[in-house]
Design an enzyme around this catalytic site. Structure first.
Site, PDB file in Angstrom:
ATOM      1  N   ASP A 134       1.017  -1.323   0.116  1.00 12.25           N
ATOM      2  CA  ASP A 134       0.298   0.004   0.030  1.00 12.25           C
ATOM      3  C   ASP A 134       0.904   1.433  -0.199  1.00 12.25           C
ATOM      4  OD1 ASP A 134       0.822   0.026   2.556  1.00 12.25           O
ATOM      5  OD2 ASP A 134      -0.388  -0.208   4.090  1.00 12.25           O
ATOM      6  N   GLU A 135       2.264   1.089   0.593  1.00 15.62           N
ATOM      7  CA  GLU A 135       2.640   2.359   0.254  1.00 15.62           C
ATOM      8  C   GLU A 135       3.123   2.758  -0.612  1.00 15.62           C
ATOM      9  OE1 GLU A 135       6.901   2.123   2.732  1.00 15.62           O
ATOM     10  OE2 GLU A 135       5.779   0.523   3.930  1.00 15.62           O
ATOM     11  N   TYR A 158      12.029   2.724  -1.073  1.00 15.10           N
ATOM     12  CA  TYR A 158      11.318   1.396  -1.080  1.00 15.10           C
ATOM     13  C   TYR A 158      10.539   1.372  -2.152  1.00 15.10           C
ATOM     14  CZ  TYR A 158       8.836  -2.526   0.744  1.00 15.10           C
ATOM     15  OH  TYR A 158       7.670  -3.086   0.798  1.00 15.10           O
ATOM     16  N   LYS A 162       8.689  -0.413  -5.571  1.00 14.47           N
ATOM     17  CA  LYS A 162       7.817  -1.870  -5.775  1.00 14.47           C
ATOM     18  C   LYS A 162       6.926  -0.132  -6.257  1.00 14.47           C
ATOM     19  CE  LYS A 162       6.896  -4.531  -3.781  1.00 14.47           C
ATOM     20  NZ  LYS A 162       7.250  -5.643  -3.989  1.00 14.47           N
ATOM     21  N   ASN A 187       0.619  -3.813   5.951  1.00  9.91           N
ATOM     22  CA  ASN A 187       1.645  -3.647   7.015  1.00  9.91           C
ATOM     23  C   ASN A 187       0.672  -5.307   8.170  1.00  9.91           C
ATOM     24  OD1 ASN A 187       1.577  -1.228   7.232  1.00  9.91           O
ATOM     25  ND2 ASN A 187       3.829  -1.571   8.364  1.00  9.91           N
ATOM     26  N   ASN A 188       1.982  -6.302   6.975  1.00  7.14           N
ATOM     27  CA  ASN A 188       1.768  -7.571   8.215  1.00  7.14           C
ATOM     28  C   ASN A 188       2.792  -7.846   9.109  1.00  7.14           C
ATOM     29  OD1 ASN A 188       1.097  -9.922   5.372  1.00  7.14           O
ATOM     30  ND2 ASN A 188       1.319  -7.736   5.152  1.00  7.14           N
TER      31      ASN A 188
HETATM   32  P1  NAD Z   1      10.883 -10.542   3.755  1.00 12.97           P
HETATM   33  O1  NAD Z   1      12.313  -9.201   3.537  1.00 12.97           O
HETATM   34  O2  NAD Z   1      11.012 -11.101   4.589  1.00 12.97           O
HETATM   35  O3  NAD Z   1      11.703 -11.201   2.612  1.00 12.97           O
HETATM   36  C1  NAD Z   1      12.454 -10.619   1.320  1.00 12.97           C
HETATM   37  C2  NAD Z   1      12.505 -12.707   0.385  1.00 12.97           C
HETATM   38  O4  NAD Z   1      13.542 -12.173  -0.524  1.00 12.97           O
HETATM   39  C3  NAD Z   1      13.830 -12.920   1.344  1.00 12.97           C
HETATM   40  O5  NAD Z   1      13.884 -14.279   1.704  1.00 12.97           O
HETATM   41  C4  NAD Z   1      15.101 -12.798   0.648  1.00 12.97           C
HETATM   42  O6  NAD Z   1      16.062 -14.057   0.580  1.00 12.97           O
HETATM   43  C5  NAD Z   1      14.435 -12.774  -0.873  1.00 12.97           C
HETATM   44  N1  NAD Z   1      14.648 -12.154  -1.744  1.00 12.97           N
HETATM   45  C6  NAD Z   1      15.604 -10.823  -1.855  1.00 12.97           C
HETATM   46  N2  NAD Z   1      16.469 -10.589  -3.145  1.00 12.97           N
HETATM   47  C7  NAD Z   1      15.923 -11.955  -3.685  1.00 12.97           C
HETATM   48  C8  NAD Z   1      16.339 -11.802  -5.039  1.00 12.97           C
HETATM   49  N3  NAD Z   1      17.008 -11.006  -6.137  1.00 12.97           N
HETATM   50  N4  NAD Z   1      16.376 -13.299  -5.936  1.00 12.97           N
HETATM   51  C9  NAD Z   1      15.423 -13.818  -5.006  1.00 12.97           C
HETATM   52  N5  NAD Z   1      15.190 -13.835  -3.597  1.00 12.97           N
HETATM   53  C10 NAD Z   1      15.244 -12.621  -3.615  1.00 12.97           C
HETATM   54  O7  NAD Z   1       9.990  -9.432   2.821  1.00 12.97           O
HETATM   55  P2  NAD Z   1       8.110  -9.880   3.039  1.00 12.97           P
HETATM   56  O8  NAD Z   1       8.326  -8.541   4.643  1.00 12.97           O
HETATM   57  O9  NAD Z   1       7.923 -11.287   3.670  1.00 12.97           O
HETATM   58  O10 NAD Z   1       7.728  -9.110   1.872  1.00 12.97           O
HETATM   59  C11 NAD Z   1       7.580 -10.460   0.608  1.00 12.97           C
HETATM   60  C12 NAD Z   1       6.667  -9.010   0.038  1.00 12.97           C
HETATM   61  O11 NAD Z   1       5.857  -8.584   0.466  1.00 12.97           O
HETATM   62  C13 NAD Z   1       7.855  -7.926  -0.540  1.00 12.97           C
HETATM   63  O12 NAD Z   1       7.420  -8.232  -2.330  1.00 12.97           O
HETATM   64  C14 NAD Z   1       7.439  -6.977  -0.157  1.00 12.97           C
HETATM   65  O13 NAD Z   1       7.898  -6.088  -0.844  1.00 12.97           O
HETATM   66  C15 NAD Z   1       5.547  -7.173  -0.266  1.00 12.97           C
HETATM   67  N6  NAD Z   1       4.610  -6.788   1.245  1.00 12.97           N
HETATM   68  C16 NAD Z   1       5.245  -6.555   2.144  1.00 12.97           C
HETATM   69  C17 NAD Z   1       4.492  -6.400   3.530  1.00 12.97           C
HETATM   70  C18 NAD Z   1       5.483  -6.354   5.530  1.00 12.97           C
HETATM   71  O14 NAD Z   1       4.575  -5.607   5.763  1.00 12.97           O
HETATM   72  N7  NAD Z   1       6.090  -7.232   5.707  1.00 12.97           N
HETATM   73  C19 NAD Z   1       3.762  -5.055   3.099  1.00 12.97           C
HETATM   74  C20 NAD Z   1       2.866  -4.962   1.674  1.00 12.97           C
HETATM   75  C21 NAD Z   1       3.771  -5.604   0.853  1.00 12.97           C
HETATM   76  O1  TDX Z   2      12.340   0.331  15.571  1.00 18.47           O
HETATM   77  C1  TDX Z   2      10.875   0.789  14.963  1.00 18.47           C
HETATM   78  N1  TDX Z   2      10.002   2.618  15.740  1.00 18.47           N
HETATM   79  C2  TDX Z   2       9.109   2.379  14.794  1.00 18.47           C
HETATM   80  O2  TDX Z   2       8.538   4.218  16.077  1.00 18.47           O
HETATM   81  C3  TDX Z   2      10.913   1.085  13.547  1.00 18.47           C
HETATM   82  C4  TDX Z   2      11.489  -0.731  12.966  1.00 18.47           C
HETATM   83  C5  TDX Z   2       9.037   1.379  13.249  1.00 18.47           C
HETATM   84  N2  TDX Z   2       8.530   2.424  13.846  1.00 18.47           N
HETATM   85  C6  TDX Z   2       7.339   3.184  12.824  1.00 18.47           C
HETATM   86  C7  TDX Z   2       7.493   3.099  11.223  1.00 18.47           C
HETATM   87  C8  TDX Z   2       6.458   3.365  11.041  1.00 18.47           C
HETATM   88  O3  TDX Z   2       5.456   4.212  10.648  1.00 18.47           O
HETATM   89  O4  TDX Z   2       6.593   2.546  13.091  1.00 18.47           O
HETATM   90  C9  TDX Z   2       5.570   1.818  11.551  1.00 18.47           C
HETATM   91  C10 TDX Z   2       5.478   0.397  10.834  1.00 18.47           C
HETATM   92  O5  TDX Z   2       7.583   0.500  10.852  1.00 18.47           O
HETATM   93  P1  TDX Z   2       8.084  -1.076   9.297  1.00 18.47           P
HETATM   94  O6  TDX Z   2       7.645  -2.143  10.823  1.00 18.47           O
HETATM   95  O7  TDX Z   2       9.382  -0.348   9.121  1.00 18.47           O
HETATM   96  O8  TDX Z   2       7.418  -0.999   8.555  1.00 18.47           O
HETATM   97  P2  TDX Z   2       6.712   0.038   7.827  1.00 18.47           P
HETATM   98  O9  TDX Z   2       7.763   0.863   7.003  1.00 18.47           O
HETATM   99  O10 TDX Z   2       5.441   0.678   7.983  1.00 18.47           O
HETATM  100  O11 TDX Z   2       6.884  -0.736   6.184  1.00 18.47           O
HETATM  101  C11 TDX Z   2       5.914  -2.252   6.131  1.00 18.47           C
HETATM  102  O12 TDX Z   2       4.600  -2.104   5.992  1.00 18.47           O
HETATM  103  C12 TDX Z   2       5.196  -2.496   3.972  1.00 18.47           C
HETATM  104  C13 TDX Z   2       6.922  -2.979   5.165  1.00 18.47           C
HETATM  105  O13 TDX Z   2       7.923  -2.993   6.049  1.00 18.47           O
HETATM  106  C14 TDX Z   2       7.032  -2.976   4.302  1.00 18.47           C
HETATM  107  O14 TDX Z   2       7.456  -3.868   3.460  1.00 18.47           O
HETATM  108  C15 TDX Z   2       5.214  -2.830   3.471  1.00 18.47           C
HETATM  109  O15 TDX Z   2       5.413  -2.812   1.996  1.00 18.47           O
END
Ligand code: NAD
Ligand code: TDX
Length: 353
Positions: A134-135, A158, A162, A187-188
């Site tokens: 959603d970012e 970032y 995306k 955010n997951n």
């Molecule tokens: P993560 O950072 O935990 O995992 C990313 C994985 O991709 C890792 O296992 C890493 O080794 C692998 N990777 C990185 N570069 C690579 C490459 N070039 N080739 C093959 N593998 C590679 O990320 P996540 O939190 O699981 O997120 C997964 C997807 O979901 C991402 O595309 C992220 O943008 C999207 N997303 C995450 C969140 C969130 O809250 N975590 C929210 C919205 C969208």
């Molecule tokens: O130490 C911290 N203190 C703090 O206040 C950290 C690590 C984060 N924060 C704040 C920043 C954000 O407002 O908390 C919120 C969540 O931060 P993150 O966990 O870094 O997530 P965010 O930046 O919102 O992005 C996440 O959600 C969307 C994922 O990392 C992304 O991959 C996804 O696309």
């Protein structure tokens, strides 16, 4: 039996997705570069599983991906692989462009050539599902929600990377007819999240009785989605989503960061009080804000509910409880993933901004 090529399946969301897919009887070829964020231990229960093939490699490696497609003939590709942490993108954007943009482009080209050579139902049913965020929509004020037609306005390196990958996915559908689907989620949180993100970072530090860093005034809002619900949504989109469409996925759980941190403190206090009996809330420490910190994200998940009958099954409270319990039960996993270079230090302060 369906076969999926999953990229980034040793990461947080990809790992949960692979575990769920295998449990449901799908075959998974799991391509992951194993960056600091990729943890084979997440997949430990699948080590001997005949339905899971793990391949250590890069989505940008065309020769490797072409071979995997030729050998395993997947019915779909699900692209999770990415650099995913906003703070790291502030310190070093280049890696984000390399994997998220250049890597995704290579994967799209290889997928297109594979799909073009398919025939009949295999060609008709093939899907390329791209997992996004959603970012890409930027930051909201107090009102409103992100919809699928909200204009893109990414604010961090970032989210810009995306957004670029989302545009390439869209272009591959319009230009070459590749049957793509895109999901943009909030955010997951949940099991197996690398402890650089807010929820696991706070859990780790709070357990140790350390200061809990809250950026700025702590009033930034995120929409919290339990990872298992997100994985179920992706499966639903893969099975029934309309080709070329995008679907927003959210948790109906908007909370200020401060509320999230206080909730985690209270859950830990109830399960494992600090030795001196102090409430962990007292560990909250306000630190310098993240540069360009988006104020509020909120998802309108009406389209996926109406079209595909998906809604999240966990509430904010039930999902956070599950996460805390998982975390307490899996301290060995946490210790193991913290073995590398990352020591939970502050990232992305923008010294060069
Ligand atoms: P993560 O950072 O935990 O995992 C990313 C994985 O991709 C890792 O296992 C890493 O080794 C692998 N990777 C990185 N570069 C690579 C490459 N070039 N080739 C093959 N593998 C590679 O990320 P996540 O939190 O699981 O997120 C997964 C997807 O979901 C991402 O595309 C992220 O943008 C999207 N997303 C995450 C969140 C969130 O809250 N975590 C929210 C919205 C969208
Ligand atoms: O130490 C911290 N203190 C703090 O206040 C950290 C690590 C984060 N924060 C704040 C920043 C954000 O407002 O908390 C919120 C969540 O931060 P993150 O966990 O870094 O997530 P965010 O930046 O919102 O992005 C996440 O959600 C969307 C994922 O990392 C992304 O991959 C996804 O696309």
């Amino acid at each position: 039996m369906k076969t999926l090529l999953v990229t980034g399946g040793a990461g947080f969301i990809g790992g949960n997705f692979v575990l769920q897919a295998i449990a449901d009887g799908l075959r998974v070829v799991n391509l992951d570069k194993l960056t600091y964020a990729g943890n084979p231990e997440t997949l430990a229960t699948l080590r001997e599983h005949p339905g899971h093939v793990f391949v250590h490699g890069d989505i940008g490696d065309r020769t490797l991906v072409e071979r995997l497609l030729r050998e395993h003939r997947p019915d779909a590709i699900v692209n999770f692989a990415a650099e995913s942490h906003v703070d790291r993108s502030i310190d070093g954007p280049a890696e984000f462009v390399q994997t998220n943009v250049v890597g995704t482009l290579a994967l799209l080209e290889t997928a297109r050539d594979y799909w073009r050579a398919l025939e009949g139902p295999a060609r008709e049913d093939f899907r390329f599902l791209h997992v996004s965020t959603d970012e890409v929509y930027g930051s909201l004020g107090d009102e409103g929600m992100f919809r699928e037609d909200t204009p893109y306005a990414p604010n961090s390196p970032y989210s810009a990377s995306k957004a670029a990958s989302d545009h390439l996915v869209r272009a591959f559908h319009h230009t070459y007819g590749l049957p793509v689907l895109t999901t943009n989620c909030s955010n997951n949180y949940g099991p197996y999240q690398f402890p650089e993100k807010l929820v696991p970072l706070v859990l780790h530090k709070a357990l140790a009785g350390e200061a809990l860093p809250v950026y700025g005034d702590g009033r930034n809002v995120r929409d919290w989605l339990f990872v298992g619900d997100h994985c179920a949504a992706i499966r639903r989109v893969l099975e029934s989503g309309r080709v070329g469409e995008t679907y927003n996925v959210g948790g109906h759980a908007e909370r200020e960061n401060l509320t999230v941190v206080k909730t985690l403190c209270a859950l830990l206090d109830a399960r494992q009080p600090l030795a001196d009996g102090r409430p962990r809330e007292q560990l909250i420490t306000f630190v310098k804000d993240r540069p360009g910190h988006d104020r509020r994200y909120a998802i309108d998940a009406g389209k996926i509910r109406r079209e595909l009958d998906w809604t999240p099954s966990e509430s904010f409270d039930s999902g956070m409880q599950r996460t805390v319990d998982w975390y307490l039960d899996h301290q060995a996993w946490v210790r193991h993933v913290l073995d590398g270079s990352y020591r939970m230090q502050r990232l992305g302060e923008g010294a060069h901004a």
